[in-house]
Design a protein around this motif. Sequence first.
Motif, PDB file in Angstrom:
ATOM      1  N   THR A  73       0.820  -1.217   0.000  1.00 40.62           N
ATOM      2  CA  THR A  73       0.000   0.000   0.000  1.00 40.62           C
ATOM      3  C   THR A  73       0.852   1.265   0.000  1.00 40.62           C
ATOM      4  O   THR A  73       0.579   2.210  -0.753  1.00 40.62           O
ATOM      5  CB  THR A  73      -0.960  -0.014   1.197  1.00 40.62           C
ATOM      6  OG1 THR A  73      -1.845  -1.136   1.059  1.00 40.62           O
ATOM      7  CG2 THR A  73      -1.787   1.257   1.249  1.00 40.62           C
ATOM      8  N   ALA A  99       2.114   2.123  -3.469  1.00 42.23           N
ATOM      9  CA  ALA A  99       1.158   2.135  -4.579  1.00 42.23           C
ATOM     10  C   ALA A  99       1.274   3.391  -5.454  1.00 42.23           C
ATOM     11  O   ALA A  99       1.305   3.274  -6.689  1.00 42.23           O
ATOM     12  CB  ALA A  99      -0.267   1.966  -4.060  1.00 42.23           C
ATOM     13  N   HIS A 104      -1.178  -5.048  -1.914  1.00 45.63           N
ATOM     14  CA  HIS A 104      -2.142  -3.966  -2.138  1.00 45.63           C
ATOM     15  C   HIS A 104      -3.128  -4.335  -3.241  1.00 45.63           C
ATOM     16  O   HIS A 104      -4.338  -4.078  -3.124  1.00 45.63           O
ATOM     17  CB  HIS A 104      -1.414  -2.673  -2.498  1.00 45.63           C
ATOM     18  CG  HIS A 104      -2.328  -1.497  -2.672  1.00 45.63           C
ATOM     19  ND1 HIS A 104      -2.926  -0.839  -1.621  1.00 45.63           N
ATOM     20  CD2 HIS A 104      -2.773  -0.871  -3.803  1.00 45.63           C
ATOM     21  CE1 HIS A 104      -3.689   0.144  -2.075  1.00 45.63           C
ATOM     22  NE2 HIS A 104      -3.612   0.143  -3.395  1.00 45.63           N
ATOM     23  N   PHE A 160      -5.025  -0.430   6.927  1.00 46.63           N
ATOM     24  CA  PHE A 160      -4.784  -0.708   5.513  1.00 46.63           C
ATOM     25  C   PHE A 160      -6.094  -1.037   4.800  1.00 46.63           C
ATOM     26  O   PHE A 160      -6.975  -1.687   5.368  1.00 46.63           O
ATOM     27  CB  PHE A 160      -3.789  -1.861   5.359  1.00 46.63           C
ATOM     28  CG  PHE A 160      -2.388  -1.486   5.745  1.00 46.63           C
ATOM     29  CD1 PHE A 160      -1.607  -0.715   4.902  1.00 46.63           C
ATOM     30  CD2 PHE A 160      -1.859  -1.891   6.959  1.00 46.63           C
ATOM     31  CE1 PHE A 160      -0.318  -0.350   5.258  1.00 46.63           C
ATOM     32  CE2 PHE A 160      -0.575  -1.537   7.324  1.00 46.63           C
ATOM     33  CZ  PHE A 160       0.202  -0.761   6.479  1.00 46.63           C
ATOM     34  N   TRP A 216      -2.312   6.710  -0.511  1.00 49.41           N
ATOM     35  CA  TRP A 216      -1.731   5.446  -0.041  1.00 49.41           C
ATOM     36  C   TRP A 216      -0.286   5.586   0.397  1.00 49.41           C
ATOM     37  O   TRP A 216       0.195   4.795   1.220  1.00 49.41           O
ATOM     38  CB  TRP A 216      -1.837   4.382  -1.134  1.00 49.41           C
ATOM     39  CG  TRP A 216      -3.217   4.076  -1.602  1.00 49.41           C
ATOM     40  CD1 TRP A 216      -3.640   3.961  -2.887  1.00 49.41           C
ATOM     41  CD2 TRP A 216      -4.397   3.817  -0.799  1.00 49.41           C
ATOM     42  NE1 TRP A 216      -4.979   3.653  -2.957  1.00 49.41           N
ATOM     43  CE2 TRP A 216      -5.474   3.561  -1.688  1.00 49.41           C
ATOM     44  CE3 TRP A 216      -4.639   3.784   0.584  1.00 49.41           C
ATOM     45  CZ2 TRP A 216      -6.755   3.263  -1.236  1.00 49.41           C
ATOM     46  CZ3 TRP A 216      -5.919   3.497   1.029  1.00 49.41           C
ATOM     47  CH2 TRP A 216      -6.960   3.246   0.134  1.00 49.41           C
ATOM     48  N   TYR A 230       0.221   5.541   3.987  1.00 52.41           N
ATOM     49  CA  TYR A 230      -0.101   4.299   4.701  1.00 52.41           C
ATOM     50  C   TYR A 230       1.179   3.474   4.851  1.00 52.41           C
ATOM     51  O   TYR A 230       1.331   2.387   4.290  1.00 52.41           O
ATOM     52  CB  TYR A 230      -1.170   3.521   3.938  1.00 52.41           C
ATOM     53  CG  TYR A 230      -2.564   4.078   4.094  1.00 52.41           C
ATOM     54  CD1 TYR A 230      -3.578   3.333   4.691  1.00 52.41           C
ATOM     55  CD2 TYR A 230      -2.898   5.359   3.642  1.00 52.41           C
ATOM     56  CE1 TYR A 230      -4.863   3.833   4.841  1.00 52.41           C
ATOM     57  CE2 TYR A 230      -4.182   5.880   3.786  1.00 52.41           C
ATOM     58  CZ  TYR A 230      -5.152   5.115   4.382  1.00 52.41           C
ATOM     59  OH  TYR A 230      -6.432   5.619   4.536  1.00 52.41           O
TER      60      TYR A 230
END
Length: 457
Positions: free
Chosen positions: A71, A74, A97, A342, A362, A365
């Motif tokens: 993630t 991404a 992800h 997540f 993202w 994250y």
Amino acid sequence: MRILLLSPKGPLYRHRGGIFRKSLRYAPLTLPTLASLIPPEIEHELTIIDEGVDDVPLDFPADLVGITVITGTAPRAYEIAAAFRARGISVVLGGPHVTLVPDDAQPHADSIVVGYAEDTWPELLRDFVAGAMRPRYVQAPDFSLANRPRVDRTLAARHRYATSHVFEATRGCVHGCEFCVVPFAWGRDPYQKPIEDVVEDIRASGARQAIFIDLNIIADLDYAARLFEALIPLNITWYGLSTTLLADKPDLLELCVRSGCRGLLIGLESISKGGLREVRKGFNDPARYPELIRLLHARGIALMGTFVFGLDDDRPDVFEKTAEFVIECGIDLPRFAIVTPFPGTAMYRRMEAEGRLLTRDWELYDGQHVVFRPAHMTVQQLEQGNRAAWRRAYSWRGIWRRYRDTTAATGLYLAANLGYRHYARNLDRFYTCDWFVGSDAGSAGPLAARAAKGAAR
């Protein structure tokens, strides 16, 4: 056919050289595994790039690009994919992800792989050669780790890592912790390699030290016991991941020691029993942590204990209390993170339902940014408290106090602790609160351009 397999960089590596020293990096296993799965009948030239240690040349002359995505990476993965697709090169995305939120990844690729790729990646490659690649490939329900080709670890740039002797015996975990991606991406039934395959892989590699990346190597107690028994004749030392439940299995713990275990990463998560129940990890008992540490140290096993901050039970004093706990208990290598909901996990769904998510960018994250509204502190208190815990645990006092209890070799202990001291001292440079303007716990404040960009995804 020219195939490029790459792992994009996250925020830790935005600056040249990254925030981690070489002593804290081991070679990734994902890309060499994918390389081993390329069907032998497909003539190809293969290049592997880990952007954490190498640059990605966006003018690389590939026919097909495969990118593994977590993630936090991404946005970078999507950026790289767009650059190659603009040149007419086909791009495939896969990884955690993509498995968690496939519809998020689909627009950024010519094809995506959902779930484990052992069967679907070879199928995709054959389809690509035939000019019939589908938009999405999904892991079959009868997936197995048996009878897989051996991974060629020489494909990784071994001089860039502390070790390339990275192995796995199992995948998955039987537990359902609210914040963990594993049960929501792949389910709670663990997959297991035949033990003889694991042993032969280690033997063929010539490894004298090994790292097991299994998320919970004792998920199946019977399998773990048989694996440990089989490792004993190899006379290796190894490091891996377990849970606190190992302390309740004295016979298994003794086998673990005899098999060569010298270090374990265990998710302790919190020193609050209430916080642990909240995230469905109630089998952890903070009152028993000191005894766990004593048991491990008495048997020559060093502990990397990991903790998360920002649980709804946490108050602003949790950072100092946790840092002092790890120092006084002598945890060899403590690690801290901000709990992260997540996408696709139960925590994400709960935070979304409660209206507490602050951004869907993202890249934030990553375990070191706050992406939700905390219950009992401000966003800035949580981010700054996390950094304060890192600095306190890896102060000279913290390092030397924990050194008195360690069972790790002096050189290894110092290399790892100095590496994390470097990390702790540079957190403010690598992570900033710039995306979040305002620190009122009851209000998100203006989320600035980054958050607006993330919300638009």
